[in-house]
Design a protein around this motif. Structure first.
Motif, PDB file in Angstrom:
ATOM      1  N   ALA A 180       0.815  -1.217   0.000  1.00 17.94           N
ATOM      2  CA  ALA A 180       0.000   0.000   0.000  1.00 17.94           C
ATOM      3  C   ALA A 180       0.846   1.264   0.000  1.00 17.94           C
ATOM      4  N   GLY A 181       2.178   1.109   0.084  1.00 14.62           N
ATOM      5  CA  GLY A 181       3.074   2.259   0.038  1.00 14.62           C
ATOM      6  C   GLY A 181       3.133   3.054   1.318  1.00 14.62           C
ATOM      7  N   ILE A 182       2.851   2.397   2.461  1.00 11.97           N
ATOM      8  CA  ILE A 182       2.845   3.078   3.751  1.00 11.97           C
ATOM      9  C   ILE A 182       4.170   2.825   4.462  1.00 11.97           C
ATOM     10  N   SER A 183       4.844   3.882   4.865  1.00  9.59           N
ATOM     11  CA  SER A 183       6.125   3.767   5.557  1.00  9.59           C
ATOM     12  C   SER A 183       5.915   3.672   7.067  1.00  9.59           C
ATOM     13  N   VAL A 184       6.991   3.335   7.788  1.00  5.69           N
ATOM     14  CA  VAL A 184       6.918   3.206   9.246  1.00  5.69           C
ATOM     15  C   VAL A 184       8.066   3.966   9.889  1.00  5.69           C
ATOM     16  N   THR A 185       7.853   4.344  11.138  1.00  5.22           N
ATOM     17  CA  THR A 185       8.896   4.938  11.965  1.00  5.22           C
ATOM     18  C   THR A 185       9.238   3.923  13.048  1.00  5.22           C
ATOM     19  N   THR A 186      10.513   3.510  13.120  1.00  9.22           N
ATOM     20  CA  THR A 186      10.926   2.418  13.992  1.00  9.22           C
ATOM     21  C   THR A 186      12.008   2.885  14.966  1.00  9.22           C
ATOM     22  N   THR A 187      11.891   2.461  16.221  1.00  7.44           N
ATOM     23  CA  THR A 187      12.917   2.683  17.236  1.00  7.44           C
ATOM     24  C   THR A 187      13.387   1.331  17.747  1.00  7.44           C
ATOM     25  N   ARG A 188      14.699   1.106  17.707  1.00  6.78           N
ATOM     26  CA  ARG A 188      15.263  -0.151  18.200  1.00  6.78           C
ATOM     27  C   ARG A 188      16.010   0.117  19.500  1.00  6.78           C
ATOM     28  N   TYR A 189      15.756  -0.710  20.501  1.00  6.40           N
ATOM     29  CA  TYR A 189      16.323  -0.500  21.832  1.00  6.40           C
ATOM     30  C   TYR A 189      17.485  -1.436  22.145  1.00  6.40           C
ATOM     31  N   GLY A 190      17.720  -2.438  21.310  1.00 13.65           N
ATOM     32  CA  GLY A 190      18.736  -3.427  21.646  1.00 13.65           C
ATOM     33  C   GLY A 190      18.304  -4.352  22.772  1.00 13.65           C
ATOM     34  N   GLN A 191      16.992  -4.412  23.033  1.00  9.52           N
ATOM     35  CA  GLN A 191      16.464  -5.264  24.094  1.00  9.52           C
ATOM     36  C   GLN A 191      15.742  -6.469  23.515  1.00  9.52           C
ATOM     37  N   LYS A 192      15.664  -7.523  24.324  1.00  8.31           N
ATOM     38  CA  LYS A 192      14.808  -8.664  24.026  1.00  8.31           C
ATOM     39  C   LYS A 192      14.078  -9.046  25.311  1.00  8.31           C
ATOM     40  N   THR A 193      12.946  -9.706  25.122  1.00 10.19           N
ATOM     41  CA  THR A 193      12.182 -10.135  26.282  1.00 10.19           C
ATOM     42  C   THR A 193      12.064 -11.647  26.296  1.00 10.19           C
ATOM     43  N   ALA A 285       3.156   2.943  12.019  1.00 10.94           N
ATOM     44  CA  ALA A 285       2.906   3.242  10.617  1.00 10.94           C
ATOM     45  C   ALA A 285       2.614   4.734  10.464  1.00 10.94           C
ATOM     46  N   ASP A 286       3.130   5.324   9.422  1.00  4.72           N
ATOM     47  CA  ASP A 286       2.982   6.764   9.236  1.00  4.72           C
ATOM     48  C   ASP A 286       1.573   7.150   8.794  1.00  4.72           C
ATOM     49  N   ALA A 299       0.887  -4.425  12.362  1.00  2.00           N
ATOM     50  CA  ALA A 299       1.159  -3.774  11.083  1.00  2.00           C
ATOM     51  C   ALA A 299       1.089  -2.254  11.234  1.00  2.00           C
ATOM     52  N   ALA A 300       0.319  -1.794  12.221  1.00  2.00           N
ATOM     53  CA  ALA A 300       0.134  -0.357  12.465  1.00  2.00           C
ATOM     54  C   ALA A 300       1.008   0.175  13.587  1.00  2.00           C
ATOM     55  N   HIS A 301       1.284  -0.657  14.580  1.00  2.41           N
ATOM     56  CA  HIS A 301       2.037  -0.190  15.752  1.00  2.41           C
ATOM     57  C   HIS A 301       2.600  -1.370  16.514  1.00  2.41           C
ATOM     58  N   VAL A 302       3.840  -1.225  16.955  1.00  5.76           N
ATOM     59  CA  VAL A 302       4.483  -2.196  17.840  1.00  5.76           C
ATOM     60  C   VAL A 302       4.899  -1.447  19.094  1.00  5.76           C
ATOM     61  N   SER A 347      -5.169   7.387  14.919  1.00  6.16           N
ATOM     62  CA  SER A 347      -3.782   7.853  14.845  1.00  6.16           C
ATOM     63  C   SER A 347      -3.357   8.593  16.107  1.00  6.16           C
ATOM     64  N   ARG A 348      -4.217   9.456  16.616  1.00  8.90           N
ATOM     65  CA  ARG A 348      -3.824  10.250  17.780  1.00  8.90           C
ATOM     66  C   ARG A 348      -3.568   9.357  18.989  1.00  8.90           C
ATOM     67  N   ASP A 349      -4.472   8.418  19.250  1.00 13.62           N
ATOM     68  CA  ASP A 349      -4.314   7.529  20.400  1.00 13.62           C
ATOM     69  C   ASP A 349      -3.049   6.689  20.261  1.00 13.62           C
ATOM     70  N   ILE A 350      -2.799   6.178  19.067  1.00 14.94           N
ATOM     71  CA  ILE A 350      -1.611   5.344  18.857  1.00 14.94           C
ATOM     72  C   ILE A 350      -0.342   6.155  19.060  1.00 14.94           C
ATOM     73  N   ARG A 351      -0.283   7.362  18.505  1.00 14.60           N
ATOM     74  CA  ARG A 351       0.906   8.207  18.687  1.00 14.60           C
ATOM     75  C   ARG A 351       1.188   8.432  20.162  1.00 14.60           C
ATOM     76  N   ARG A 352       0.157   8.725  20.923  1.00 17.15           N
ATOM     77  CA  ARG A 352       0.337   9.017  22.348  1.00 17.15           C
ATOM     78  C   ARG A 352       0.799   7.781  23.110  1.00 17.15           C
ATOM     79  N   ARG A 353       0.219   6.623  22.811  1.00 13.79           N
ATOM     80  CA  ARG A 353       0.599   5.418  23.542  1.00 13.79           C
ATOM     81  C   ARG A 353       2.016   4.970  23.188  1.00 13.79           C
ATOM     82  N   VAL A 354       2.369   5.007  21.912  1.00 16.01           N
ATOM     83  CA  VAL A 354       3.722   4.629  21.518  1.00 16.01           C
ATOM     84  C   VAL A 354       4.742   5.566  22.165  1.00 16.01           C
ATOM     85  N   ALA A 355       4.479   6.859  22.163  1.00 17.77           N
ATOM     86  CA  ALA A 355       5.418   7.819  22.755  1.00 17.77           C
ATOM     87  C   ALA A 355       5.533   7.627  24.262  1.00 17.77           C
ATOM     88  N   ALA A 356       4.411   7.384  24.939  1.00 20.78           N
ATOM     89  CA  ALA A 356       4.437   7.218  26.395  1.00 20.78           C
ATOM     90  C   ALA A 356       5.212   5.971  26.789  1.00 20.78           C
TER      91      ALA A 356
END
Length: 399
Positions: A180-193, A285-286, A299-302, A347-356
């Protein structure tokens, strides 16, 4: 090669995708789900998901509405209290702790804990009885063409499916999202669970415990008794190399180390399952929609496994998507107006939860003594200031 028609095509056979198939099938939509593998529905089978999820009230209400909760209820453990424990040094020393009670909000429980493999088992059992749902395991998404009237998806077996709405529930590396041509913004922490199940001599009392030191939380989540002994699911976050070391440590040494890490709050811990290892990232997802396509779940948020936000956020995606589909009606299913509403409202709820959760993870994993003091001050403020405590609990429960 054959072409079939459906109203809704769901790509992805995890908990989110199967829940979506059941929700839309129960709503009367002709629904097709494709996934390269069938769900693993037994704890001891290869590839089983030994993580647990605290399903918060909106998720539990969804499960009731789609006829799943009755299948799950007998193995669900209510979560009445969240205990947050701040520790320092090694072996860890408890510095302070606080308990958050569901009764503060007039509720008996924050949610109900279930093993992920058990939820997949219930979904698989119920879906077999739903005539409106066509499950196609062993088949993968290959490509897609969309137009104003619908989408045509080509599958790995050479077949194609025409659908009014394509739902991407195919995980963090979503092929549908890419098509669908949708890009993502990813942050890697070097952690595993690490995820596994333990038995312990002390009863958990329906209290979920998050124990902070460094590297990420060690979380004990209540389960039903196992082999006549109290049991809990554990999610233990660490830097990647340390997590891999723990995953291969012999059982006796591992039990000693995890018991120390838990500060023995439930007594010595004994391993009751295999250990599963999962990478930790944040990803968003952007955008959440494209022509005839809705992006949901991973697919939308991790989200890192803190505060039960990951799968509950995914099910909140599904709740809104189903409700918007029902309001739009069959003629407007998958149309631009419906999908723009979905994108805007989620989108707004997801942005806030991912950032928090991103910020929370950075603070709680830090070995820096000054950051650890900030963590302690934040824990005290979050609990001791009544208005702030209630706001945090309501937000965490998905309200």
């Amino acid at each position: 090669m054959a072409r079939t028609e459906t109203e809704i095509l769901i790509v992805g056979g995890g908990i989110a995708g199967l829940s979506a198939a059941l929700a839309f099938g129960r709503s009367g939509y002709r629904t097709t789900l494709v996934s390269p593998e069938p769900p693993v529905t037994e704890a001891d089978s290869d590839g089983s998901d030994l993580r647990s999820t605290a399903f918060l009230q909106p998720a539990q209400q969804l499960f009731e509405q789609i006829g799943l909760w009755d299948d799950l209820f007998d193995t669900a453990t209510p979560l009445n209290t969240l205990r947050v424990v701040d520790t320092v040094d090694w072996p860890p020393r408890i510095r302070d702790s606080r308990e958050f009670q569901a009764t503060d909000l007039g509720e008996r429980s924050f949610g109900w804990n279930l093993m992920n493999w058990r939820v997949l088992q219930g979904l698989s059992r119920i879906l077999q009885k739903i005539d409106t749902v066509d499950l196609r395991f062993g088949t993968s998404f290959v490509s897609m063409v969309t137009r104003d009237s619908g989408a045509i998806v080509r599958l790995s077996n050479g077949d194609s499916i025409a659908a009014k709405l394509v739902i991407a529930a195919d995980g963090r590396n979503s092929a549908v999202r890419d098509a669908a041509g949708i890009s993502v913004t990813t942050t890697r922490y070097g952690q595993k669970t690490l995820a596994f199940v333990v038995g312990h001599p002390k009863p958990h009392g329906n209290v979920s415990s998050e124990i902070y030191n460094e590297g990420g939380p060690f979380t004990l989540v209540p389960l039903p008794d196992l082999d006549g002994q109290p049991a809990s699911a554990v999610v233990w976050m660490n830097p990647g190399a340390r997590a891999e070391e723990l995953a291969t440590m012999d059982t006796v040494a591992f039990e000693a180390r995890m018991s120390e890490r838990s500060c023995y709050i439930l007594g010595p811990l004994h391993l009751k399952s295999q250990r599963r290892l999962w990478p930790i990232i944040s990803q968003r997802a952007d955008q959440l929609s494209a022509q005839r396509v809705a992006i949901m779940a991973e697919a939308a948020h991790v989200i890192p496994p803190i505060g039960a936000q990951g799968l509950n956020t995914s099910l909140n995606d599904l709740i809104l998507l189903r409700d918007l589909a029902l309001m739009a009606g069959r003629d407007e299913l998958g149309g631009d107006a419906m999908l723009q509403d979905y994108d805007r409202q989620r989108s707004r709820d997801i942005r806030r939860r991912v950032a928090a959760i991103d910020l929370f993870n950075r603070v709680t994993r830090s070995p820096n003594p000054q950051v650890q003091m900030l963590r302690l001050a934040g824990m005290k403020a979050a609990h001791d200031l009544t208005g702030l405590r209630h706001a945090i609990m309501k937000a965490g429960m998905g309200h």
